[in-house]
Design a protein around this motif. Structure first.
Motif, PDB file in Angstrom:
ATOM      1  N   VAL A 333       0.863  -1.170   0.000  1.00  0.00           N
ATOM      2  CA  VAL A 333       0.000   0.000   0.000  1.00  0.00           C
ATOM      3  C   VAL A 333       0.906   1.229   0.000  1.00  0.00           C
ATOM      4  O   VAL A 333       1.429   1.639   1.040  1.00  0.00           O
ATOM      5  N   VAL A 334       1.115   1.817  -1.177  1.00  0.00           N
ATOM      6  CA  VAL A 334       2.109   2.884  -1.322  1.00  0.00           C
ATOM      7  C   VAL A 334       1.609   3.947  -2.300  1.00  0.00           C
ATOM      8  O   VAL A 334       0.780   3.681  -3.166  1.00  0.00           O
ATOM      9  N   GLY A 335       2.112   5.170  -2.119  1.00  0.00           N
ATOM     10  CA  GLY A 335       1.858   6.243  -3.077  1.00  0.00           C
ATOM     11  C   GLY A 335       0.472   6.825  -3.042  1.00  0.00           C
ATOM     12  O   GLY A 335       0.106   7.631  -3.908  1.00  0.00           O
ATOM     13  N   ASN A 336      -0.332   6.460  -2.047  1.00  0.00           N
ATOM     14  CA  ASN A 336      -1.703   6.959  -1.964  1.00  0.00           C
ATOM     15  C   ASN A 336      -1.733   8.323  -1.272  1.00  0.00           C
ATOM     16  O   ASN A 336      -0.873   8.636  -0.444  1.00  0.00           O
ATOM     17  N   THR A 337      -2.738   9.141  -1.592  1.00  0.00           N
ATOM     18  CA  THR A 337      -2.816  10.502  -1.075  1.00  0.00           C
ATOM     19  C   THR A 337      -4.235  10.840  -0.638  1.00  0.00           C
ATOM     20  O   THR A 337      -5.197  10.165  -1.016  1.00  0.00           O
ATOM     21  N   SER A 338      -4.344  11.903   0.140  1.00  0.00           N
ATOM     22  CA  SER A 338      -5.663  12.342   0.581  1.00  0.00           C
ATOM     23  C   SER A 338      -5.629  13.814   0.959  1.00  0.00           C
ATOM     24  O   SER A 338      -4.669  14.287   1.573  1.00  0.00           O
ATOM     25  N   ASP A 339      -6.684  14.554   0.604  1.00  0.00           N
ATOM     26  CA  ASP A 339      -6.913  15.891   1.121  1.00  0.00           C
ATOM     27  C   ASP A 339      -8.348  16.023   1.626  1.00  0.00           C
ATOM     28  O   ASP A 339      -8.919  17.098   1.680  1.00  0.00           O
ATOM     29  N   ALA A 340      -8.942  14.895   2.022  1.00  0.00           N
ATOM     30  CA  ALA A 340     -10.327  14.867   2.488  1.00  0.00           C
ATOM     31  C   ALA A 340     -10.430  15.367   3.928  1.00  0.00           C
ATOM     32  O   ALA A 340      -9.449  15.429   4.667  1.00  0.00           O
ATOM     33  N   THR A 341     -11.662  15.697   4.323  1.00  0.00           N
ATOM     34  CA  THR A 341     -11.988  15.981   5.721  1.00  0.00           C
ATOM     35  C   THR A 341     -12.613  14.721   6.322  1.00  0.00           C
ATOM     36  O   THR A 341     -13.597  14.199   5.795  1.00  0.00           O
ATOM     37  N   TYR A 342     -12.029  14.238   7.417  1.00  0.00           N
ATOM     38  CA  TYR A 342     -12.472  13.002   8.050  1.00  0.00           C
ATOM     39  C   TYR A 342     -13.191  13.321   9.354  1.00  0.00           C
ATOM     40  O   TYR A 342     -12.708  14.116  10.161  1.00  0.00           O
ATOM     41  N   SER A 343     -14.354  12.683   9.574  1.00  0.00           N
ATOM     42  CA  SER A 343     -15.121  12.978  10.794  1.00  0.00           C
ATOM     43  C   SER A 343     -16.100  11.855  11.082  1.00  0.00           C
ATOM     44  O   SER A 343     -16.499  11.104  10.190  1.00  0.00           O
ATOM     45  N   GLY A 344     -16.506  11.750  12.355  1.00  0.00           N
ATOM     46  CA  GLY A 344     -17.572  10.843  12.740  1.00  0.00           C
ATOM     47  C   GLY A 344     -17.105   9.441  13.063  1.00  0.00           C
ATOM     48  O   GLY A 344     -16.660   8.715  12.185  1.00  0.00           O
ATOM     49  N   LEU A 345     -17.222   9.011  14.306  1.00  0.00           N
ATOM     50  CA  LEU A 345     -16.839   7.659  14.695  1.00  0.00           C
ATOM     51  C   LEU A 345     -17.715   6.622  14.014  1.00  0.00           C
ATOM     52  O   LEU A 345     -18.911   6.833  13.802  1.00  0.00           O
ATOM     53  N   GLY A 346     -17.122   5.468  13.704  1.00  0.00           N
ATOM     54  CA  GLY A 346     -17.902   4.316  13.280  1.00  0.00           C
ATOM     55  C   GLY A 346     -18.592   3.683  14.476  1.00  0.00           C
ATOM     56  O   GLY A 346     -18.372   4.067  15.633  1.00  0.00           O
ATOM     57  N   ASP A 347     -19.438   2.688  14.210  1.00  0.00           N
ATOM     58  CA  ASP A 347     -20.174   2.044  15.293  1.00  0.00           C
ATOM     59  C   ASP A 347     -19.254   1.257  16.220  1.00  0.00           C
ATOM     60  O   ASP A 347     -19.499   1.180  17.419  1.00  0.00           O
ATOM     61  N   GLY A 348     -18.185   0.657  15.671  1.00  0.00           N
ATOM     62  CA  GLY A 348     -17.281  -0.137  16.486  1.00  0.00           C
ATOM     63  C   GLY A 348     -17.933  -1.403  17.015  1.00  0.00           C
ATOM     64  O   GLY A 348     -18.988  -1.836  16.552  1.00  0.00           O
ATOM     65  N   MET A 349     -17.284  -2.007  18.001  1.00  0.00           N
ATOM     66  CA  MET A 349     -17.801  -3.212  18.634  1.00  0.00           C
ATOM     67  C   MET A 349     -18.454  -2.836  19.964  1.00  0.00           C
ATOM     68  O   MET A 349     -18.136  -1.798  20.544  1.00  0.00           O
ATOM     69  N   PRO A 350     -19.382  -3.652  20.457  1.00  0.00           N
ATOM     70  CA  PRO A 350     -20.026  -3.336  21.749  1.00  0.00           C
ATOM     71  C   PRO A 350     -18.989  -3.110  22.841  1.00  0.00           C
ATOM     72  O   PRO A 350     -18.138  -3.953  23.100  1.00  0.00           O
ATOM     73  N   GLY A 351     -19.038  -1.935  23.456  1.00  0.00           N
ATOM     74  CA  GLY A 351     -18.132  -1.609  24.541  1.00  0.00           C
ATOM     75  C   GLY A 351     -16.739  -1.199  24.109  1.00  0.00           C
ATOM     76  O   GLY A 351     -15.896  -0.887  24.953  1.00  0.00           O
ATOM     77  N   THR A 352     -16.472  -1.197  22.805  1.00  0.00           N
ATOM     78  CA  THR A 352     -15.142  -0.835  22.300  1.00  0.00           C
ATOM     79  C   THR A 352     -15.272   0.161  21.167  1.00  0.00           C
ATOM     80  O   THR A 352     -15.404  -0.218  19.998  1.00  0.00           O
ATOM     81  N   PRO A 353     -15.258   1.444  21.458  1.00  0.00           N
ATOM     82  CA  PRO A 353     -15.347   2.434  20.383  1.00  0.00           C
ATOM     83  C   PRO A 353     -14.084   2.395  19.534  1.00  0.00           C
ATOM     84  O   PRO A 353     -12.990   2.121  20.042  1.00  0.00           O
ATOM     85  N   PRO A 354     -14.208   2.672  18.240  1.00  0.00           N
ATOM     86  CA  PRO A 354     -13.035   2.657  17.376  1.00  0.00           C
ATOM     87  C   PRO A 354     -12.229   3.941  17.502  1.00  0.00           C
ATOM     88  O   PRO A 354     -12.666   4.913  18.127  1.00  0.00           O
ATOM     89  N   ASP A 355     -11.048   3.933  16.891  1.00  0.00           N
ATOM     90  CA  ASP A 355     -10.264   5.161  16.785  1.00  0.00           C
ATOM     91  C   ASP A 355     -11.032   6.205  15.992  1.00  0.00           C
ATOM     92  O   ASP A 355     -11.857   5.874  15.136  1.00  0.00           O
ATOM     93  N   ALA A 356     -10.744   7.468  16.278  1.00  0.00           N
ATOM     94  CA  ALA A 356     -11.303   8.554  15.472  1.00  0.00           C
ATOM     95  C   ALA A 356     -10.772   8.445  14.053  1.00  0.00           C
ATOM     96  O   ALA A 356      -9.630   8.027  13.834  1.00  0.00           O
TER      97      ALA A 356
END
Length: 513
Positions: A333-356
């Motif tokens: 996984v190389v050479g990829n780029t981004s200029d997006a705005t990232y927001s909003g947590l995913g649902d994650g697992m019960p009792g374990t919120p994911p990283d932002a």
């Protein structure tokens, strides 16, 4: 027209095209498509005349290797014939399952999702265009415009099933496949959830090149194993609907199991390169999920083997997570780029919120011998279940069963911005932006409802006339189809076989203004 090194691959993979029977041309309008199926059953090709409209109530099925369905005599896309699914009909529009060398080209393929009628409100879980299957070598779908896919359960507007090989899906536009988690895109008679992919494939050595995909609601492009496949120079854009994934490599698909005990699956020699993903006016939940766990926590412990993901880009103001790696081995996984705005947590697992969410995220314990570009950040909490869709509690759903929670602040700004651009041809003024962002958050309405409100303004009526807000999707599909045909035809009149997807996307977004 796509040019370059992959043209050689097209020739290689399309070399297997067996000769079908005589060419049969049809004039006028065919009410039910019965004559077409009779000709296919006789082993003939189908040549539709420019501008012809065919309404079908049952699936058109290829029957003999090398058969073709196409418009003959079309100089540009505005001449293409149109095959439409009738009101009330259900199921697949065109089926080439197991038929080697089947070709679909130079057509408008209309699933007429808004014409869906079924007492239980559930669409059939089938693809709109069903290709692949055992014996399906060298099939091709090219120079087609696929709109209003009546597909559900994550099935694609275009799908190539396992068992096929060397299928080419190139130079197409897909617009509108499914309703999203908030109900955007919903048919009046539809119950949750009828989302669909743009293009999906489980066939080996599939070539998916230079396709432009708008407002699909499951994945833009999905590979279920499909080792040896190439996904290159495609563009996926969320205009008004949430897309669960851009290009996804997530499925521990039994058909491509390498080692049952180790739970490894064959994604070897897959190349995902030079693709563009834009979260413009609807959440792009995960741009490039790699490994099963980011998509679904129950896939944790599975490992996908051997793909290359390089030189892709994510942009836009409504993106959840970007490039996420968790549950792979031998990936590059190389050479990829981004200029997006990232927001909003995913649902994650019960009792374990994911990283932002952010652009590049990895679980370093689950990448094996993979090579990753330096921008990847190791997780702190969890990178499992990052979709904001799988575990929506009942008290967070509205009466129709769709998600009933406020948009994140960054995301709602993109939603309002794109709604104004699409419906009124301009950016919102400061007061308008403030009013509608607050309204969306407080009422928990969706972007379709915002668009229906804008349809009642004098500005919209002056530009587009009086359109019943209940006909939003009928109006949108016809408007976008007109713009797509205009853009494709301009490129074709200038000598191209088909426009470059990125250039066509830029022209269409400009046309909105």
């Amino acid at each position: 027209m796509y040019v370059g090194g992959f043209r050689v691959m097209f020739v290689k993979y399309c070399a297997f095209l067996l000769a079908a029977g005589p060419l049969v041309s049809f004039g006028g309008t065919i009410a039910d498509g019965t004559s077409l199926q009779a000709e296919l059953d006789a082993g003939n090709n189908i040549a539709l005349r420019p501008g012809q409209v065919v309404e079908i109530s049952e699936t058109l099925k290829f029957t003999k290797p090398g058969q073709r369905i196409e418009t003959i005599g079309a100089e540009t896309a505005t001449d293409y014939a149109r095959i439409v699914m009738a009101d009330g009909a259900v199921g697949t529009l065109i089926d080439a399952y197991g038929v080697g060398g089947a070709v679909l080209s130079n057509l408008i393929l209309d699933g007429n999702r808004q014409g869906f009628r079924k007492p239980d409100g559930k669409l059939d879980m089938v693809p709109m265009l069903n290709f692949g299957g055992e014996g399906a070598v060298g099939q091709e779908i090219r120079n087609c415009i696929v709109i209003a896919g009546r597909c559900a359960g994550g099935w694609g507007a275009i799908h190539a099933q396992e068992g096929g090989k060397g299928i080419v899906i190139r130079d197409n536009v897909v617009f509108d496949a499914g309703a999203d988690i908030r109900g955007n895109g919903r048919s009046p008679f539809e119950k949750a959830f009828g989302w669909g992919d743009g293009i999906s494939s489980a066939s080996r050595n599939t070539i998916i090149v230079n396709n432009l995909i708008y407002d699909v609601t499951d994945d833009g492009i999905m590979l279920q194993g499909a080792p040896g496949s190439v996904v290159k120079d495609n563009v996926m854009v969320s205009i008004s609907r949430e897309m669960l994934g851009g290009i996804v490599l997530i499925d521990p698909f039994k058909y491509y199991e390498l080692d049952a005990e180790k739970k490894t699956y064959d994604y070897r020699e897959i190349i995902i390169e030079d693709n563009l993903i834009l979260g413009k006016g609807g959440r792009m939940h995960i741009g490039f999920p790699m490994g099963g766990a980011p998509w679904n926590a129950r896939f944790a412990g599975t490992t996908l083997i051997g793909s290359q993901v390089r030189n892709n880009h994510i942009g836009g103001g409504a993106v959840g997570y970007g490039f996420v790696v968790n549950g792979v081995d031998g990936f590059e996984v190389v050479g990829n780029t981004s200029d997006a705005t990232y927001s909003g947590l995913g649902d994650g697992m019960p009792g374990t919120p994911p990283d932002a969410p952010q652009a590049f995220m990895v679980d370093p314990a689950n990448i094996g011998s993979s090579t990753l570009q330096l921008e990847f950040e190791p997780m702190n909490e969890s990178l499992s279940g990052l979709l904001r869709a799988r575990r929506t509690p009942k008290d967070s759903r509205n009466a129709l069963g769709y998600r009933d929670q406020p948009y994140p602040d960054e995301e709602v700004a993109a939603v309002v911005q794109m709604a104004y651009v699409e419906m009124l041809g301009r950016d919102p003024k400061a007061g308008e932006w403030a009013f509608w962002t607050k309204w969306l958050q407080e009422t928990r309405s969706n972007s379709d409802t915002l668009r229906r409100n804008l349809m009642s303004t004098w500005e919209f009526v002056q530009e587009h006339g009086n359109v019943d807000p209940l006909d939003l999707h009928i109006w949108r599909n016809e408007r976008w189809l007109e713009m797509i045909l205009k853009g494709c035809s301009a490129a074709q009149s200038a000598g191209a076989d088909w426009p470059v997807a990125r250039e066509l996307n830029e022209e269409l977004l400009k046309e909105l203004r």
